[in-house]
Structures are given as C-alpha cells and as structure tokens.
Design a protein around this motif. Structure first.
Motif, short mmCIF file in Angstrom:
data_model
loop_
_atom_site.label_atom_id
_atom_site.label_comp_id
_atom_site.label_asym_id
_atom_site.label_seq_id
_atom_site.Cartn_x
_atom_site.Cartn_y
_atom_site.Cartn_z
N ARG A 46 4.04 -15.99 0.53
CA ARG A 46 3.45 -17.10 1.09
C ARG A 46 4.91 -18.20 1.97
O ARG A 46 5.11 -18.10 0.77
N GLU A 67 3.94 -20.79 3.46
CA GLU A 67 3.76 -21.96 3.57
C GLU A 67 4.44 -22.37 1.96
O GLU A 67 4.95 -24.05 1.81
N ARG A 68 5.81 -21.85 0.76
CA ARG A 68 6.17 -22.18 0.19
C ARG A 68 7.09 -22.78 0.38
O ARG A 68 7.87 -24.22 -0.27
N ASP A 81 9.55 -26.13 2.32
CA ASP A 81 9.17 -27.19 3.26
C ASP A 81 10.35 -27.00 4.02
O ASP A 81 11.62 -27.14 3.18
#
Length: 208
Positions: free
Chosen positions: A196, A198-199, A201
């Motif tokens: 994913r 979105e893991r 940052d």
C-alpha cells in the motif's frame, strides 16, 4: 542530513522505520518463484540498534517516492519556500537566475547534440561547453548563497519526468539528494497483503 550513497539503491539512506525511527538498510528479500531475491530495505535487528519489524521492497517504494518527487517540484510548497528565500535575499534575483540556469543547462545538452550530429568539431565543443559550465557554476553558487533551497528551483518537474528513464543512477541520486529529506515506512494495515503506497510518508526539504 548527509546521506551515504549506496550502490544502485536510489533510496538508500533515506528510509526510516516507522516503528523505532532507525534508518533502514538495503539488502535482499527471500527468493521468489524464479529464484531471484528482490532488493528490499529492512530495519536492523534489535541487536543492531533497530527493531527488525519493518521492511519494504525497493521495487514498491521507489516508484512512489519518485512520483512524489515530481509532484513536489511542481507544488506550491516548493514555490512558497523559494519565495521566502527570495524575500530574504539582497543581491540575487532567484527567479531570473533560475530561468537563466535552466537555459544554460539546456544549452549544454544542445551543444552535445550538435557535436554528435557533426555540426561542431570537438575543440569548439570543448570551448563552448567550458564557457557555459563556468556560467552554470557561478549561478549555482549565487543561488546557494541565498539558501540551500534555491538551487532546487532549477529542477523542472516535467523535464525530469521526460528524461528520468535515460538519466544515470548518479544523476537521479543527485536530484533526490537535492530535495528529499526522508521517507518513513509505516506498518501495513493488513499483514501479508499487497503493498500500500500510503505506508510511505515522504518528506521533502523546506516543505511547509
């Protein structure tokens, strides 16, 4: 932050574990069905100062970070950072110098094309290239005197996107080091599930 330049790992030195904050190390995962061990980044074990609980494959992380890089270079965040630096500058017109720097870099490419096409002989090419390269060095020094952020303004997102696949590893890494601060790799919400994006940052220098 000074990042070591690992061989053939574009993100080497930038990734941090989202659990313990330790810098992640490059290595290889378990063999796949074809026997190839894919490159990955992993948090060191507890004995090595980490927690050993975080890992991400290089082929998953790199495209996400590169896309974020292009977006940041074209974003209001970078533009605002440069505006702040220009407001504090006394003698350097950041925008004008940046535009001139981009033009000078384009001329270097043009001279190389002319040499390859036979429109310039090698001696003429060397003289012209040296002249342009000296101007580029002066402009980069002028921008760096304003702020470490200012030279990043000469990086054009659209141009980089077009040229990225043919750029050398060193050229890509230089771009990364110019604007990328760090990437935190967070745990997956589903153990064993697909990667994913979105893991990750992704944090850039001078972002608001």
């Amino acid at each position: 932050t000074t990042h070591r330049r690992p061989r053939n790992r574009l993100l080497g030195g930038f990734l941090k574990c989202g659990k313990c904050g330790t810098g992640m190390r490059s290595g290889f995962g378990a063999p796949m069905a074809d026997g190839i061990r894919p490159p990955r980044f992993a948090c060191p074990t507890k004995a090595e100062g980490g927690c050993g609980a975080m890992a991400v494959f290089d082929h998953n992380a790199t495209p996400v970070v590169v896309d974020a890089l292009f977006a940041y270079l074209a974003s209001p965040d970078l533009a605002r950072a440069l505006d702040r630096q220009e407001a504090a500058a006394n003698d350097v017109d950041v925008k004008a110098t940046t535009d001139e720097l981009r033009s000078a870099r384009a001329r270097l490419v043009e001279h190389g094309d002319m040499l390859a096409d036979g429109d310039l002989d090698r001696d003429t090419y060397k003289r012209q290239r040296q002249r342009v390269a000296e101007r580029i060095d002066r402009m980069e020094q002028d921008l760096a005197a304003v702020s470490p952020a200012a030279p990043a303004a000469s990086l054009d997102a659209d141009d980089l996107r077009d040229r990225w696949e043919v750029m050398t590893f060193t050229e890509r890494r230089t771009v990364m080091e110019a604007v990328l601060d760090h990437v935190t790799v967070n745990p997956s919400p589903v153990r064993g599930g697909p990667f994913r994006p979105e893991r990750l940052d992704v944090r850039f220098k001078w972002a608001d």
